[in-house]
Design a protein around this motif. Structure first.
Motif, short mmCIF file in Angstrom:
data_model
loop_
_atom_site.label_atom_id
_atom_site.label_comp_id
_atom_site.label_asym_id
_atom_site.label_seq_id
_atom_site.Cartn_x
_atom_site.Cartn_y
_atom_site.Cartn_z
N ALA A 1 0.64 -1.27 0.18
CA ALA A 1 -0.11 0.07 0.11
C ALA A 1 0.87 1.20 -0.07
O ALA A 1 0.37 2.29 -0.73
CB ALA A 1 -0.66 -0.10 1.18
N LEU A 2 2.02 1.18 0.77
CA LEU A 2 2.75 2.26 0.73
C LEU A 2 3.43 2.67 -0.88
O LEU A 2 3.62 3.72 -1.18
CB LEU A 2 3.84 2.18 1.83
CG LEU A 2 3.81 2.76 3.12
CD1 LEU A 2 4.87 2.22 4.03
CD2 LEU A 2 3.47 4.40 3.24
N GLN B 1 6.21 11.26 -0.02
CA GLN B 1 4.93 10.88 0.77
C GLN B 1 5.08 9.55 1.46
O GLN B 1 4.54 9.71 2.33
CB GLN B 1 3.85 10.66 -0.52
CG GLN B 1 3.16 11.99 -0.74
CD GLN B 1 1.99 11.72 -1.78
OE1 GLN B 1 1.92 10.58 -2.53
NE2 GLN B 1 1.00 12.53 -1.66
N ARG B 2 5.80 8.66 0.80
CA ARG B 2 6.05 7.34 1.59
C ARG B 2 6.56 7.72 2.87
O ARG B 2 6.43 7.10 4.04
CB ARG B 2 6.66 6.34 0.84
CG ARG B 2 5.96 5.79 -0.42
CD ARG B 2 6.42 4.44 -0.88
NE ARG B 2 8.01 4.74 -1.30
CZ ARG B 2 8.15 4.73 -2.83
NH1 ARG B 2 6.95 4.84 -3.54
NH2 ARG B 2 9.26 5.23 -3.11
N ARG B 3 7.85 8.44 3.00
CA ARG B 3 8.47 8.80 4.07
C ARG B 3 7.73 9.55 5.06
O ARG B 3 7.67 9.32 6.38
CB ARG B 3 9.88 9.57 3.74
CG ARG B 3 10.92 8.67 3.32
CD ARG B 3 12.19 9.25 3.00
NE ARG B 3 11.87 10.59 2.32
CZ ARG B 3 12.25 10.38 1.11
NH1 ARG B 3 12.53 9.50 0.39
NH2 ARG B 3 12.23 11.57 0.44
N THR B 4 7.01 10.28 4.50
CA THR B 4 6.20 11.34 5.55
C THR B 4 4.87 10.52 5.99
O THR B 4 4.81 10.77 7.07
CB THR B 4 5.51 12.49 4.55
OG1 THR B 4 6.55 13.22 4.02
CG2 THR B 4 4.80 13.31 5.64
N VAL B 5 4.33 9.79 5.44
CA VAL B 5 3.40 8.92 6.12
C VAL B 5 4.11 7.87 7.24
O VAL B 5 3.46 7.56 8.18
CB VAL B 5 2.65 7.94 4.95
CG1 VAL B 5 1.79 6.81 5.42
CG2 VAL B 5 1.70 8.82 4.19
N ALA B 6 5.05 7.26 6.90
CA ALA B 6 5.74 6.43 7.63
C ALA B 6 6.24 7.04 9.14
O ALA B 6 6.02 6.92 10.13
CB ALA B 6 6.91 5.91 7.13
N ARG B 7 6.72 8.40 8.75
CA ARG B 7 7.35 9.26 9.85
C ARG B 7 6.06 9.84 10.79
O ARG B 7 6.10 9.57 11.82
CB ARG B 7 8.04 10.51 9.29
CG ARG B 7 8.51 11.36 10.30
CD ARG B 7 9.54 12.51 9.80
NE ARG B 7 10.76 11.96 9.19
CZ ARG B 7 10.91 12.12 7.96
NH1 ARG B 7 10.04 12.71 7.11
NH2 ARG B 7 11.76 11.53 7.24
N LEU C 1 14.81 5.44 3.72
CA LEU C 1 13.86 5.00 4.38
C LEU C 1 13.67 5.91 5.66
O LEU C 1 14.63 6.96 5.97
CB LEU C 1 14.60 3.85 5.16
CG LEU C 1 14.68 2.71 4.07
CD1 LEU C 1 15.35 1.36 4.64
CD2 LEU C 1 13.45 2.14 3.37
N VAL C 2 13.10 5.54 6.76
CA VAL C 2 12.98 6.33 7.92
C VAL C 2 13.32 5.60 9.19
O VAL C 2 12.77 4.31 9.42
CB VAL C 2 11.46 7.08 8.15
CG1 VAL C 2 11.24 7.60 9.21
CG2 VAL C 2 11.31 7.84 6.93
N GLU C 3 14.07 6.05 10.11
CA GLU C 3 14.20 5.27 11.18
C GLU C 3 13.57 6.60 12.65
O GLU C 3 14.02 7.58 12.43
CB GLU C 3 15.95 5.33 11.56
CG GLU C 3 16.30 4.54 12.78
CD GLU C 3 17.56 4.13 12.87
OE1 GLU C 3 18.31 4.73 13.76
OE2 GLU C 3 17.91 3.27 11.90
N ASP D 1 -3.12 6.66 7.60
CA ASP D 1 -2.56 7.58 7.01
C ASP D 1 -2.44 7.23 5.39
O ASP D 1 -2.47 8.14 4.59
CB ASP D 1 -1.18 7.86 7.54
CG ASP D 1 -0.66 9.35 7.75
OD1 ASP D 1 -1.36 10.07 7.00
OD2 ASP D 1 0.12 9.61 8.19
N ILE D 2 -2.11 5.99 5.16
CA ILE D 2 -1.99 5.75 3.85
C ILE D 2 -3.60 5.90 3.19
O ILE D 2 -3.48 6.37 1.79
CB ILE D 2 -1.74 4.11 3.65
CG1 ILE D 2 -0.14 4.05 3.99
CG2 ILE D 2 -2.09 3.52 2.17
CD1 ILE D 2 0.11 2.59 4.10
N GLU D 3 -4.55 5.39 3.74
CA GLU D 3 -5.76 5.91 3.21
C GLU D 3 -6.19 7.24 2.91
O GLU D 3 -6.47 7.62 2.01
CB GLU D 3 -6.91 4.96 4.07
CG GLU D 3 -6.77 3.66 3.98
CD GLU D 3 -7.92 2.91 4.77
OE1 GLU D 3 -8.16 3.70 5.75
OE2 GLU D 3 -7.83 1.65 4.81
#
Length: 184
Positions: free
Chosen positions: A16-17, A25-31, A103-105, A161-163
């Motif tokens: 989904a990401l 956007q993927r990093r922002t959503v994960a963060r 990636l995000v840590e 957040d993905i939705e």
């Protein structure tokens, strides 16, 4: 000490990401999801930390760090150092950016500096102890109390957040289509 946690549904989350397309956007959503999910664990750590001056308690926060940031510059440098042309190095840099390698840590715990501006070089002595003082674990205790719940929160926050982001992207695309058709 060994910790075991169980996570299910991560392949679906990852797919989904990936559908979001934009690596930023993927990093922002994960963060955003990890920050929301880890804040309750930070509250537990703040409640458990021994307080003498309050500086250590004030320094506990949730923070992010980009992993792989600069991978594009590393690819550029690698091509240049191996004798490649500038165009080839720029192409390598673009390929890394398109792949979305970054990636995000996320971290939860003492930041090393508190909000009042002082540096705190002693947090690990409190957490792990010294030869003269026993450990007063607060980060590990917070992890032990909240790890599975935090992972469940991360999963739920990621889905939500993905939705939201997918709906926002669809609305933007529809608006762009209307503008292109001259309807707006």
């Amino acid at each position: 000490m060994k910790a075991t946690v169980e996570i299910s549904g991560m392949r679906e989350l990852e797919a989904a990401l990936a559908e979001l397309g934009n690596p930023t956007q993927r990093r922002t959503v994960a963060r955003r999801a990890a920050r929301k999910a880890l804040e309750p664990m930070a509250e537990i750590a703040r409640a458990l930390v021994p307080v003498r001056t309050g500086r250590l308690k004030d320094s506990i926060r949730v923070a992010s760090q980009a992993i792989g940031a600069g991978a594009d510059r590393q690819a550029f440098a690698q091509v240049m150092q191996s004798g490649g042309t500038r165009d080839a190095a720029l192409a390598a840099m673009r390929n890394v950016r398109r792949a979305g390698v970054s990636l995000v840590e996320m971290h939860m715990g003492p930041s090393g500096a508190n909000r009042k501006g002082g540096f705190l070089p002693y947090a690990h002595f409190i957490e792990f102890g010294t030869q003269h003082a026993p450990p007063q674990s607060f980060v590990r205790a917070a992890w032990d109390q909240d790890s599975q719940a935090a992972l469940d929160r991360i999963k739920a926050e990621l889905w939500a957040d993905i939705e939201r982001t997918a709906r926002r992207n669809a609305a933007r695309a529809a608006r762009a289509a209307r503008i292109a058709a001259g309807e707006v």
